[in-house]
Design a protein around this motif. Structure first.
Motif, PDB file in Angstrom:
ATOM      1  N   GLU A   1       0.831  -1.212   0.000  1.00  0.00           N
ATOM      2  CA  GLU A   1       0.000   0.000   0.000  1.00  0.00           C
ATOM      3  C   GLU A   1       0.861   1.256   0.000  1.00  0.00           C
ATOM      4  O   GLU A   1       0.562   2.217  -0.701  1.00  0.00           O
ATOM      5  N   ILE A   2       1.926   1.248   0.776  1.00  0.00           N
ATOM      6  CA  ILE A   2       2.821   2.413   0.829  1.00  0.00           C
ATOM      7  C   ILE A   2       3.450   2.658  -0.532  1.00  0.00           C
ATOM      8  O   ILE A   2       3.478   3.789  -1.028  1.00  0.00           O
TER       9      ILE A   2
ATOM     10  N   ALA B   1       2.299   1.791  -3.391  1.00  0.00           N
ATOM     11  CA  ALA B   1       1.279   2.156  -4.370  1.00  0.00           C
ATOM     12  C   ALA B   1       0.833   3.605  -4.225  1.00  0.00           C
ATOM     13  O   ALA B   1       0.508   4.256  -5.219  1.00  0.00           O
ATOM     14  N   ARG B   2       0.830   4.133  -3.001  1.00  0.00           N
ATOM     15  CA  ARG B   2       0.258   5.455  -2.762  1.00  0.00           C
ATOM     16  C   ARG B   2       1.254   6.574  -2.517  1.00  0.00           C
ATOM     17  O   ARG B   2       0.908   7.739  -2.603  1.00  0.00           O
ATOM     18  N   THR B   3       2.477   6.264  -2.173  1.00  0.00           N
ATOM     19  CA  THR B   3       3.411   7.277  -1.701  1.00  0.00           C
ATOM     20  C   THR B   3       4.322   7.767  -2.808  1.00  0.00           C
ATOM     21  O   THR B   3       4.845   6.984  -3.585  1.00  0.00           O
ATOM     22  N   GLU B   4       4.497   9.063  -2.841  1.00  0.00           N
ATOM     23  CA  GLU B   4       5.505   9.683  -3.693  1.00  0.00           C
ATOM     24  C   GLU B   4       6.747   9.862  -2.832  1.00  0.00           C
ATOM     25  O   GLU B   4       6.723  10.581  -1.838  1.00  0.00           O
TER      26      GLU B   4
ATOM     27  N   ASP C   1       8.449   8.101  -9.583  1.00  0.00           N
ATOM     28  CA  ASP C   1       7.708   7.468 -10.690  1.00  0.00           C
ATOM     29  C   ASP C   1       8.132   6.023 -10.934  1.00  0.00           C
ATOM     30  O   ASP C   1       8.138   5.563 -12.072  1.00  0.00           O
TER      31      ASP C   1
ATOM     32  N   ARG D   1       7.332   2.059 -10.024  1.00  0.00           N
ATOM     33  CA  ARG D   1       6.339   1.143  -9.478  1.00  0.00           C
ATOM     34  C   ARG D   1       7.049  -0.106  -8.974  1.00  0.00           C
ATOM     35  O   ARG D   1       7.685  -0.821  -9.741  1.00  0.00           O
TER      36      ARG D   1
ATOM     37  N   ARG E   1       6.157   4.398   8.865  1.00  0.00           N
ATOM     38  CA  ARG E   1       4.807   4.143   8.354  1.00  0.00           C
ATOM     39  C   ARG E   1       4.289   2.786   8.829  1.00  0.00           C
ATOM     40  O   ARG E   1       3.116   2.636   9.154  1.00  0.00           O
TER      41      ARG E   1
END
Length: 146
Positions: free
Chosen positions: A44-45, A47-50, A58, A60, A104
């Motif tokens: 989740e981190i 997938a969602r964190t910049e 950028d 994945r 986190r």
């Protein structure tokens, strides 16, 4: 494909085996439960964190598996980039953001202590594709048909 089944019968002792979550009887239910929860939160981190780190901008990253030591103090995180094989180049950047990831994790998990994270590239898919390519070679196909 799970690494545990592919390494069945192999004895891994010493610190590397402990870091990867290996013991004589295999991982306990608690180890498996905590490892899966760490994997889910890290996924989740990612997938969602910049990330502020330019090497991770950028990018994945997929968390394929987490193995946790019997004392729950060390977690080996296997990561991959789908469709690319350059995940090993990202390991120094992942090491730099480990304190952020542990913070986190501490907010998301109900554990007394958050495990130290050790990142490893997941090469299981690359290995499977290599074996598949070998099996498709004409010389091997000929031998398999006989």
């Amino acid at each position: 494909m799970s690494r545990n089944s592919s390494r069945k019968g192999m004895s891994e002792s010493g610190p590397a085996g402990k870091l990867a979550g290996h013991s004589a009887s295999g991982p306990s239910q608690r180890q498996l439960r905590v490892a899966e929860e760490v994997r889910r939160v890290l996924a989740e981190i990612f997938a969602r964190t910049e990330f502020r780190d330019p090497d991770l901008a950028d990018v994945r990253i997929t968390v394929t598996e987490v193995r946790i030591s019997p004392d729950l103090k060390h977690a080996t995180v296997f990561v991959a980039r789908l469709g690319r094989s350059d995940v090993a180049e990202l390991l120094p950047a992942l090491k730099r953001v480990t304190p952020f990831l542990r913070t986190r994790l501490s907010h998301a998990l109900r554990l007394r202590g958050v495990p130290d994270l050790h990142f490893q590239p997941d090469t299981a898919l690359d290995y499977a594709m290599e074996v598949d390519n070998m099996l498709r070679q004409p010389e091997v196909r000929r031998d398999l048909e006989d």
